[in-house]
Design an enzyme around this catalytic site. Structure first.
Site, mmCIF file in Angstrom:
data_model
loop_
_atom_site.group_PDB
_atom_site.id
_atom_site.type_symbol
_atom_site.label_atom_id
_atom_site.label_comp_id
_atom_site.label_asym_id
_atom_site.label_seq_id
_atom_site.Cartn_x
_atom_site.Cartn_y
_atom_site.Cartn_z
ATOM 1 C CE1 TYR A 5 -1.104 5.424 4.402
ATOM 2 C CE2 TYR A 5 -2.650 3.634 4.008
ATOM 3 C CZ TYR A 5 -1.570 4.146 4.699
ATOM 4 O OH TYR A 5 -0.954 3.407 5.657
ATOM 5 C CD GLU B 117 1.889 4.634 6.728
ATOM 6 O OE1 GLU B 117 0.944 4.342 7.483
ATOM 7 O OE2 GLU B 117 2.471 5.737 6.770
#
Length: 398
Positions: A114, A208
């Protein structure tokens, strides 16, 4: 302002961030042609069909399908996805209709990570976050295993330090299992650096990559993208208009924006009409304090007209969840008698059948209260914000 995954990846590519090859499709036939094109270009045996909506959790909701049986199978899958109501943890139980797809090449994934950036208002800096737990909701990771989230704060004067990107790489053990550790490390640092450049230049509020993958060949690739823009910077980016998908936005919120009102739909049953963002937030808080749930955030601003107030009532009542309305006005520039006229006009025009509580304070407050009292309508007056909150909660509960 939110954009789709494929649009975010187009921006990633503009900044030199590696992404898989993909083609957007609006029909099943277009999806089949896109698959044929990708299979010819990449020679990859797998194609991924991704529903495009402004919400996360698409994979768990059934909106991401891996197809191994060729273009005709892609067409079948696309036909089933298009038009479906995709329900995820971010859409709510009503889901979101799928109107477009992204057909993307499949990759050999070794690791899922991530990587994300957000404006941290507490530190007044951009927070750069990374985790080994890619492919899952970062909120869940933060709640259950916060130690797995690595965070660096970017100094607005100095910018991202190269050492910060390397520290994240070492913290993630980015080279573990890579056949070419030097290549993998170099690519990761490059992606972090370019993502920071993108975040600043494109005026993002959120960016993101979940997951950021390391392939079995040691390449680092952005397998997903999620970009939110800061609406306050819209004047600097005329190109944003082309990226907006109004089908993904609340039609009432769009109407409010066109009318110069600030409106956000919520899940409660008490409609709120307030002037000033701070007072609106306080109003929602005090409604919850007394056991109610606000149905919306609605700031009519400091200079609302009678017509805008009437329009605001219509927006509130467009939600079938609304069982009562609380009007909370502190008149500074705005005059209480003008608000009272708007409330009376809206109540008569709409034939209001739900309880209505009005609290007025400030400029021309006595005139405003007199207008409400003499209107002959079932309007409950309130002396204070707390008094008004208690009355509207009691009215809809009893």
């Amino acid at each position: 302002m939110k954009i789709h995954e494929y649009q975010g990846k187009q921006i990633f590519a503009k900044y030199g961030i590696p992404v898989p090859k993909g083609v957007v499709a609006f029909t099943a036939e277009e999806a089949q042609k896109a698959a044929e094109q990708l299979l010819a270009e990449t020679k990859a045996p797998v194609v991924v069909v991704k529903a495009q909506i402004h919400a996360g959790g698409r994979g768990k909701g059934g909106g991401v399908k891996v197809v191994k049986d060729g273009p005709s199978a892609v067409k079948d899958v696309a036909g089933k996805l298009l038009g479906m109501q995709l329900v995820t943890h971010q859409t709510g139980p009503e889901g979101q209709q799928v109107r477009r797809l992204y057909i993307e090449q499949g990759l050999d994934i070794a690791r899922e990570l991530y990587l994300g950036m957000v404006v941290d208002r507490e530190t007044r800096r951009i927070a750069l976050m990374a985790s080994t737990e890619g492919g899952v909701e970062i909120e869940k990771v933060a709640e259950e295993t916060p130690e797995k989230i690595l965070t660096k704060y970017i100094d607005p004067v100095i910018g991202l330090g190269a050492y910060q990107a390397r520290e994240l790489a070492f913290g993630l053990r980015i080279t573990d299992g890579s056949p070419d550790p030097k290549k993998t490390l170099k690519q990761f640092v490059s992606i972090v650096t370019r993502l920071c450049e993108l975040f600043e230049k494109e005026d993002c509020s959120l960016c993101e990559v979940n997951p950021l993958i390391v392939t079995k060949q040691g390449d680092v690739v952005a397998l997903d993208s999620k970009i939110n823009f800061d609406d306050n910077a819209a004047d600097r980016h005329p190109g944003w208009a082309e990226l907006r998908d109004v089908d993904e936005e609340d039609p009432v919120e769009l109407e409010a924006k066109a009318a110069g009102l600030s409106y956000v739909s919520l899940d409660g049953d008490i409609g709120c009409l307030v002037n000033g963002a701070g007072l609106a937030m306080s109003t929602m808080d005090i409604i919850q304090h007394y056991g109610g749930q606000p149905a919306n955030f609605l700031d009519v601003g400091g200079g609302a007209t009678k017509e805008q107030v009437t329009r605001a009532f219509k927006m509130i009542l467009s939600s079938p969840k609304v069982k009562g309305i609380f009007v909370n006005i502190f008149g500074g520039i705005m005059k209480c008698d003008v608000i009272a006229e708007g409330v009376i006009a809206a109540t008569k025009e709409l034939g209001l059948k739900v309880p209505l509580v009005v609290r007025l304070e400030g400029t021309n407050v006595e005139q405003g209260k007199a207008l409400l009292q003499n209107s002959g309508l079932a309007i409950q007056p309130a002396d204070t914000m707390a008094d008004g909150a208690q009355k509207i909660v009691a009215a809809i509960r009893g």
